[in-house]
Write a protein that holds these residues in place. Structure first.
Motif, mmCIF file in Angstrom:
data_model
loop_
_atom_site.group_PDB
_atom_site.id
_atom_site.type_symbol
_atom_site.label_atom_id
_atom_site.label_comp_id
_atom_site.label_asym_id
_atom_site.label_seq_id
_atom_site.Cartn_x
_atom_site.Cartn_y
_atom_site.Cartn_z
ATOM 1 N N ARG A 38 0.912 -1.270 -0.078
ATOM 2 C CA ARG A 38 0.299 0.152 -0.300
ATOM 3 C C ARG A 38 0.989 1.195 -0.238
ATOM 4 N NH1 ARG A 38 -3.022 3.827 2.502
ATOM 5 N NH2 ARG A 38 -3.143 4.378 4.019
ATOM 6 N N ARG A 39 1.895 1.073 0.947
ATOM 7 C CA ARG A 39 2.206 2.220 0.673
ATOM 8 C C ARG A 39 3.308 2.641 -0.791
ATOM 9 N NH1 ARG A 39 7.829 2.567 1.566
ATOM 10 N NH2 ARG A 39 9.064 5.042 1.775
ATOM 11 N N ARG A 40 3.377 1.414 -0.956
ATOM 12 C CA ARG A 40 4.146 2.178 -2.988
ATOM 13 C C ARG A 40 3.391 2.791 -3.539
ATOM 14 N NH1 ARG A 40 7.500 1.486 -7.521
ATOM 15 N NH2 ARG A 40 6.700 2.597 -8.635
ATOM 16 N N LEU A 41 2.062 2.029 -3.803
ATOM 17 C CA LEU A 41 1.113 2.245 -4.025
ATOM 18 C C LEU A 41 -0.014 4.577 -3.676
ATOM 19 C CD1 LEU A 41 -1.392 0.015 -4.234
ATOM 20 C CD2 LEU A 41 0.405 0.348 -6.147
ATOM 21 N N VAL A 42 0.557 4.378 -2.416
ATOM 22 C CA VAL A 42 0.203 5.696 -2.574
ATOM 23 C C VAL A 42 1.325 6.985 -2.451
ATOM 24 C CG1 VAL A 42 -0.012 7.148 -0.103
ATOM 25 C CG2 VAL A 42 -1.281 5.089 -0.305
ATOM 26 N N PHE A 43 2.650 6.129 -2.196
ATOM 27 C CA PHE A 43 3.380 6.863 -2.895
ATOM 28 C C PHE A 43 3.788 7.211 -4.128
ATOM 29 C CE2 PHE A 43 8.053 7.878 -4.172
ATOM 30 C CZ PHE A 43 8.525 8.304 -2.896
ATOM 31 N N ALA A 45 -7.132 32.117 6.945
ATOM 32 C CA ALA A 45 -6.547 31.348 7.875
ATOM 33 C C ALA A 45 -7.954 30.186 7.929
ATOM 34 C CB ALA A 45 -7.456 32.811 8.762
ATOM 35 N N THR A 46 -8.367 29.745 7.069
ATOM 36 C CA THR A 46 -8.376 28.202 7.128
ATOM 37 C C THR A 46 -7.913 27.297 7.792
ATOM 38 O OG1 THR A 46 -10.104 29.269 4.993
ATOM 39 C CG2 THR A 46 -10.160 26.669 5.635
ATOM 40 N N PRO A 47 -8.538 27.018 9.081
ATOM 41 C CA PRO A 47 -7.459 25.891 9.551
ATOM 42 C C PRO A 47 -7.317 24.691 8.868
ATOM 43 C CG PRO A 47 -9.538 26.273 10.217
ATOM 44 C CD PRO A 47 -9.584 27.310 9.707
ATOM 45 N N ILE A 48 -6.786 24.483 7.971
ATOM 46 C CA ILE A 48 -6.224 23.248 7.127
ATOM 47 C C ILE A 48 -5.404 22.220 7.850
ATOM 48 C CG2 ILE A 48 -6.648 22.374 4.493
ATOM 49 C CD1 ILE A 48 -6.022 25.185 3.516
ATOM 50 N N PRO A 49 -5.796 20.642 7.555
ATOM 51 C CA PRO A 49 -4.401 20.409 8.103
ATOM 52 C C PRO A 49 -3.561 20.404 6.942
ATOM 53 C CG PRO A 49 -6.270 19.236 8.195
ATOM 54 C CD PRO A 49 -6.791 20.542 7.379
ATOM 55 N N ARG A 50 -2.181 19.670 7.680
ATOM 56 C CA ARG A 50 -0.689 20.704 6.704
ATOM 57 C C ARG A 50 -1.095 19.531 5.664
ATOM 58 N NH1 ARG A 50 4.792 19.694 8.508
ATOM 59 N NH2 ARG A 50 4.427 17.789 8.958
ATOM 60 N N THR A 51 -1.789 18.319 5.857
ATOM 61 C CA THR A 51 -1.601 17.250 4.472
ATOM 62 C C THR A 51 -2.537 18.167 3.188
ATOM 63 O OG1 THR A 51 -3.154 16.798 5.919
ATOM 64 C CG2 THR A 51 -1.118 14.792 5.356
ATOM 65 N N LEU A 52 -3.482 18.786 3.695
ATOM 66 C CA LEU A 52 -4.446 19.353 3.059
ATOM 67 C C LEU A 52 -3.657 20.249 2.457
ATOM 68 C CD1 LEU A 52 -7.997 19.286 3.504
ATOM 69 C CD2 LEU A 52 -7.078 18.198 1.733
ATOM 70 N N THR A 53 -2.796 21.491 2.965
ATOM 71 C CA THR A 53 -2.182 22.508 2.315
ATOM 72 C C THR A 53 -1.238 22.093 1.438
ATOM 73 O OG1 THR A 53 -2.037 22.911 4.563
ATOM 74 C CG2 THR A 53 -0.791 24.580 2.818
ATOM 75 N N MET A 54 -0.933 21.225 1.605
ATOM 76 C CA MET A 54 0.533 20.314 0.470
ATOM 77 C C MET A 54 -0.209 20.166 -0.518
ATOM 78 S SD MET A 54 3.509 18.818 2.803
ATOM 79 C CE MET A 54 3.590 19.014 4.143
ATOM 80 N N LEU A 83 -5.179 11.693 6.006
ATOM 81 C CA LEU A 83 -5.257 12.278 7.399
ATOM 82 C C LEU A 83 -3.767 10.972 7.996
ATOM 83 C CD1 LEU A 83 -8.183 12.316 9.185
ATOM 84 C CD2 LEU A 83 -6.277 13.759 9.048
ATOM 85 N N ARG A 84 -4.448 9.702 7.608
ATOM 86 C CA ARG A 84 -2.958 8.186 7.807
ATOM 87 C C ARG A 84 -1.813 8.517 6.570
ATOM 88 N NH1 ARG A 84 -4.874 2.507 5.819
ATOM 89 N NH2 ARG A 84 -3.457 1.414 5.957
ATOM 90 N N ASP A 85 -1.829 8.850 5.556
ATOM 91 C CA ASP A 85 -0.466 9.159 5.198
ATOM 92 C C ASP A 85 0.055 10.544 4.798
ATOM 93 O OD1 ASP A 85 -0.903 6.277 4.208
ATOM 94 O OD2 ASP A 85 -2.942 7.141 2.448
ATOM 95 N N LEU A 112 3.709 11.597 2.448
ATOM 96 C CA LEU A 112 2.617 12.599 1.486
ATOM 97 C C LEU A 112 4.246 14.086 1.529
ATOM 98 C CD1 LEU A 112 1.570 15.265 -0.441
ATOM 99 C CD2 LEU A 112 0.193 15.431 1.773
ATOM 100 N N ILE A 113 4.674 14.074 3.121
ATOM 101 C CA ILE A 113 5.823 14.609 2.862
ATOM 102 C C ILE A 113 7.158 14.573 2.661
ATOM 103 C CG2 ILE A 113 7.545 15.617 5.130
ATOM 104 C CD1 ILE A 113 5.102 15.817 6.776
ATOM 105 N N GLU A 114 7.188 13.117 2.683
ATOM 106 C CA GLU A 114 8.315 12.621 1.994
ATOM 107 C C GLU A 114 8.189 12.596 0.086
ATOM 108 O OE1 GLU A 114 9.022 7.917 3.290
ATOM 109 O OE2 GLU A 114 10.714 7.765 1.118
#
Ligand code: ADP
Ligand code: MG
Length: 694
Positions: free
Chosen positions: A218-223, A423-432, A646-648, A652-654
């Motif tokens: 799963r990590r490969r596909l998500v990556f 100011a929209t509080p967005i989780p970092r993942t979404l910002t990215m 959320l989970r991944d 995403l950062i990587e």
């Protein structure tokens, strides 16, 4: 010649009828079938006996249905479907709220003495071991080997499909077509990020030999899913940054310090100071700045913006600030001009309600360069407004603007520097992902002296006492906001509701106090007059629709009452609450609501528990899912098939880092090793643009 694009009906065991059923899941080709990945797995190497189930850990167990009934719970009068299963070693209860229709299904299973497989986390309740809302299905004893004695994939299904059939179809597709799956990832990247080969990943996600190998697959596909997107966005960033003629803005660090000292009536927080330095470096680089300044309401973004404006103007350029509404443009202009005046700069306002004479005069001043700082609504980008030297564009609360407007504004200047403030509080993942083509600066700290807003949730029958509390604060000299219920049908009805509510407040709830009303249907001057009256203290109470949602700043307002609070989303409630707690007074937010859904209750609960916008945003995302997060698909959030934002987050950062490195080394992906990747990136980015334009 076999190909992954073959129609799915040619997979052994599928045929035309199977193909039709798969079609309902959007599966047409073999590729689609292979991309239909399990929702979860069952470790059927190890079913737990009910007698051995320990509460608190996720397990799979199995039992015969012994009883099924629907009862009305006393609390909240909810209907509870209660099922009892047993396996000779023990018994367990399955509890389902608000799903009375499950009763007949379980009763049928009970009559036939059938077993169900249950997957979930058990607790001890009043009736012993209990699973609340477990995943479950009828147990299918089988002898095929794909469905027992191993880690078994569980797929999303549609009508007419069974797990067992889908399992064996996918297994035969893997046999016939698995070796045809190409791997676009250069082997150097694969090694660096410890990625499985793509063909192996597909085999392992469907037929894992251990939970770990399923996870690795799963990590490969998500990556891949994130990486293709991030590479595309990084290429865009690179393209724009390379655009010639970005306005040059220069200041030495001592000049910058002096400027900030002259401008701001307070010492910037270290986050603000760092952000200002970052913007200065961007604008001095000779390449176009594209930056998102992201900070919760009240984190002090305006101070950063004002420094950027002063810097740009100091180097001989003009600056334009775009606000989403007239009220906000007007307020923004007055705040900015208070600060910019300290360094001898004037601010002009451009709104849709200006007379055409005033507008053409302003246009002339923009064209001649006489006006150096302008704040406006989108009137500012309509028609053929020209600037003499537009150096900086600041977009406040960008998500209301939309990507297209951002682009049209950008077309106005020679690649002006762009600062988007949200100011929209967005989780970092979404910002990215949402702002993936922008560089990001975050203000995490709040300015000193902020007290968290105490938040309470009350039922409508407690209204009278809520307003008595409000009156006590008004008597101490504070002011109050009352936010009216959101009316979905129309702005007109919303306006009517606000007016009516204001009347009730005046006559019943808070007689003798000065109550104003503000809604979207009022003419601009009336709105402004009302805001000004509230700001100057001529009004004690401001009853309004959500027009006050963003940016309004009245430090003396220390309490907010939100009526029918369950009609609002979490992010919106948080934005609203940001209007109070801006001064030195202890502040309160009271949410009045009687929610009818579990999610509604969880939202209100979350609001009372935290004031941290990022935590609220994550909770919101969890409750609503990314697709619905901003209400509609115009949000531009790309959809993911494999990834869970959320989970991944870590992946995403990587991938964002890896993508930046790759594009720095090979900006056009021209290297032979990167050819396959380039083709996949192009496809991914094309699908993204389609979403944004539609
Ligand atoms: P945002 O736009 O991020 O919601 P604002 O820029 O409106 O926040 O700032 C909120 C309030 O905090 C304003 O009244 C502002 O003057 C004040 N403020 C900002 N930075 C500081 C600071 N470093 N020290 C003290 N007060 C500050
Ligand atoms: Mg602001």
């Amino acid at each position: 010649m076999r190909s992954l694009d073959d129609p799915v009906q040619f997979v052994r065991g599928v045929g035309p009828r199977g193909a039709e059923r798969l079609g309902r899941l959007g599966i047409r080709t073999v590729r689609d079938l292979l991309r239909h990945i399990p929702r979860r797995y069952e470790d059927r190497t190890a079913f737990r006996n009910i007698g051995d189930v320990r509460p608190g850990e996720p397990i799979v167990t199995r039992g015969v249905v012994l009883a099924a009934e629907v009862i009305n719970t006393r609390r909240r009068g909810m209907q509870l479907t209660r099922v009892v299963i047993g396996d000779g070693t023990g018994r367990a209860e399955l509890a389902f709220f608000r799903q009375p229709y499950l009763l007949t299904r379980f009763q049928q299973l009970m009559v036939k003495r059938k077993s169900v497989v249950v997957y979930g986390v058990a607790r001890y309740g009043p009736n012993g071991l209990s699973f609340e809302h477990p995943e479950w299905e009828e147990f299918e004893p089988d002898e095929e080997g794909l469905s027992a004695g191993r880690i078994v994939p569980m797929y999303p299904l549609s009508e007419g499909l069974t797990q067992r059939w889908l399992r064996s179809s996918i297994a035969s597709a893997l046999d016939s077509h698995g070796s045809l799956i190409p791997d676009p990832m250069p082997s150097s990247l694969r090694e660096r990020h410890r990625l499985l080969g793509l063909a192996d990943a597909y085999r392992m996600i469907h037929l894992p030999d251990s939970p770990e190998s399923a996870e690795e697959a799963r990590r490969r596909l998500v990556f891949d899913e994130f990486f293709l997107l991030q590479v595309g966005l990084a290429m865009r960033r690179m393209d724009r940054a390379g655009a010639a003629g970005a306005p040059l803005v220069t200041a030495s660090s001592s000049e910058l310090e002096a400027l900030v000292r002259d401008l701001l009536p307070f010492v910037p927080t270290s986050d603000q100071a760092a952000a200002i330095r970052e913007l200065a470096a961007d604008m001095g680089s000779g390449r176009q700045m594209n930056r998102l300044l992201h900070g919760d309401v009240g984190s002090g973004k305006t101070a950063v913006a004002v420094a950027a404006i002063a810097l740009a103007v100091r180097s001989g350029h003009q600056a334009a600030v775009m606000a989403p509404t007239e009220i906000l443009a007007q307020q923004q202009a007055s705040v900015l001009s208070a600060w910019l005046r300290r360094v001898g700069l004037d601010v002009e306002l451009a709104t849709g309600s200006m007379s055409s004479r005033a507008r053409s005069a302003l246009r002339a001043r923009l064209e001649s360069g006489e006006t150096r700082v302008v704040v406006g609504t989108h009137a500012l980008i309509e028609g053929d407004v020209r600037f003499r030297s537009l150096g900086l564009v600041i977009i406040d609360e960008q998500h209301r603007f939309g990507v297209l407007q951002r682009q049209s504004l950008q077309a106005k200047g020679v690649a002006p520097h762009i600062l988007v403030m949200s100011a929209t509080p967005i989780p970092r993942t979404l910002t990215m992902t949402l702002y993936g083509d922008l560089d990001v600066t975050v203000l995490k700290q709040m300015p000193p002296g902020r007290v968290p807003v105490k938040t309470h949730w009350k039922r409508p029958d407690q209204s009278a006492s809520v307003y008595r509390g409000v009156a006590r604060l008004l008597d101490q000299g504070r002011q109050a906001y009352v936010v009216c219920p959101l009316v979905e049908e129309s702005d007109k009805m919303e306006a009517a509701a606000a007016t009516q509510h204001a009347h009730r407040i005046r006559s019943q709830m808070l007689p003798g106090y000065r109550v104003g009303v503000l809604h979207g249907q009022m003419p601009a001057e009336a709105k402004e007059a009302c805001m000004a009256a509230f700001k100057s203290g001529e009004l004690d109470v401001l009853v309004s629709t959500t027009v006050i949602e963003v940016g309004i700043d009245v430090p003396n307002a220390s309490v907010m009452v939100v009526e029918n609070a369950d009609r609002f989303g979490l992010a919106q409630l948080h934005q609203l609450r940001g209007r109070v707690g801006r001064g030195q007074y202890a502040s309160y937010c009271v949410l009045i609501a009687d929610p009818t859904t579990e999610a509604g209750m969880r939202r209100l609960q979350a609001m009372t528990e935290t004031c941290d916008g990022f935590r609220i945003a994550e909770e919101d995302l969890r409750l609503r899912g990314p697709g619905e997060y901003f209400g509609t698909r115009q949000s531009g959030i790309p959809e993911f098939q494999f990834a869970d934002l959320l989970r991944d987050e870590e992946v995403l950062i990587e991938t964002r880092k890896a993508a930046a490195e790759l594009v720095r080394a090979d900006p056009k992906l021209a290297c032979p090793d990167n050819q396959a990747l380039a083709a996949e990136v192009a496809v991914r980015i094309a699908s993204l643009d389609l979403v944004k334009v539609s």
